[in-house]
Design an enzyme around this catalytic site. Structure first.
Site, short mmCIF file in Angstrom:
data_model
loop_
_atom_site.label_atom_id
_atom_site.label_comp_id
_atom_site.label_asym_id
_atom_site.label_seq_id
_atom_site.Cartn_x
_atom_site.Cartn_y
_atom_site.Cartn_z
NE ARG A 26 -1.92 -1.30 3.31
CZ ARG A 26 -2.42 -1.41 4.83
NH1 ARG A 26 -3.76 -0.79 5.06
NH2 ARG A 26 -1.60 -1.88 5.54
CG ASN A 44 -3.86 -4.79 3.49
OD1 ASN A 44 -3.39 -4.64 2.21
ND2 ASN A 44 -3.27 -4.68 4.48
#
Length: 98
Positions: A26, A44
């Site tokens: 990320r 996520n």
């Protein structure tokens, strides 16, 4: 002269599977998307994938997708699924969502 499609703002929802959680995927996405000038988010998913929503010029999003296919050094990307749509205009920056 009218704007061409290349200049139009679009949105892509990208679902990335493989070893993409717990490997700074990320942060890698946010850093690269910000450098390219895109807005949106990365998060996520409970099934182990990472969802990326990016808005900007299609060519810039395609550049990001190319980076997402590789990922950071500890990631192992197995699949990248992309869905295109019109930009929502709701994002001001690129962030990590939880």
């Amino acid at each position: 002269m009218r704007n061409t499609n290349a200049e139009a703002q679009v949105s892509a929802t990208v679902l990335v599977s493989g070893r993409v959680q717990g490997v700074y995927y990320r942060k890698f996405t946010v850093d690269n998307a910000t450098d390219i000038g895109l807005v949106g988010f990365a998060r996520n998913l409970p099934d182990g994938r990472v969802e990326v929503v990016a808005e900007g010029k299609r060519a810039d999003i395609e550049k990001l997708i190319g980076l997402l296919e590789k990922g950071p050094s500890y990631a192992s990307v197995e699949d990248v699924d992309v869905s295109w749509s019109s930009a929502s205009g709701e994002f001001r920056d690129f962030s990590i969502r939880r």
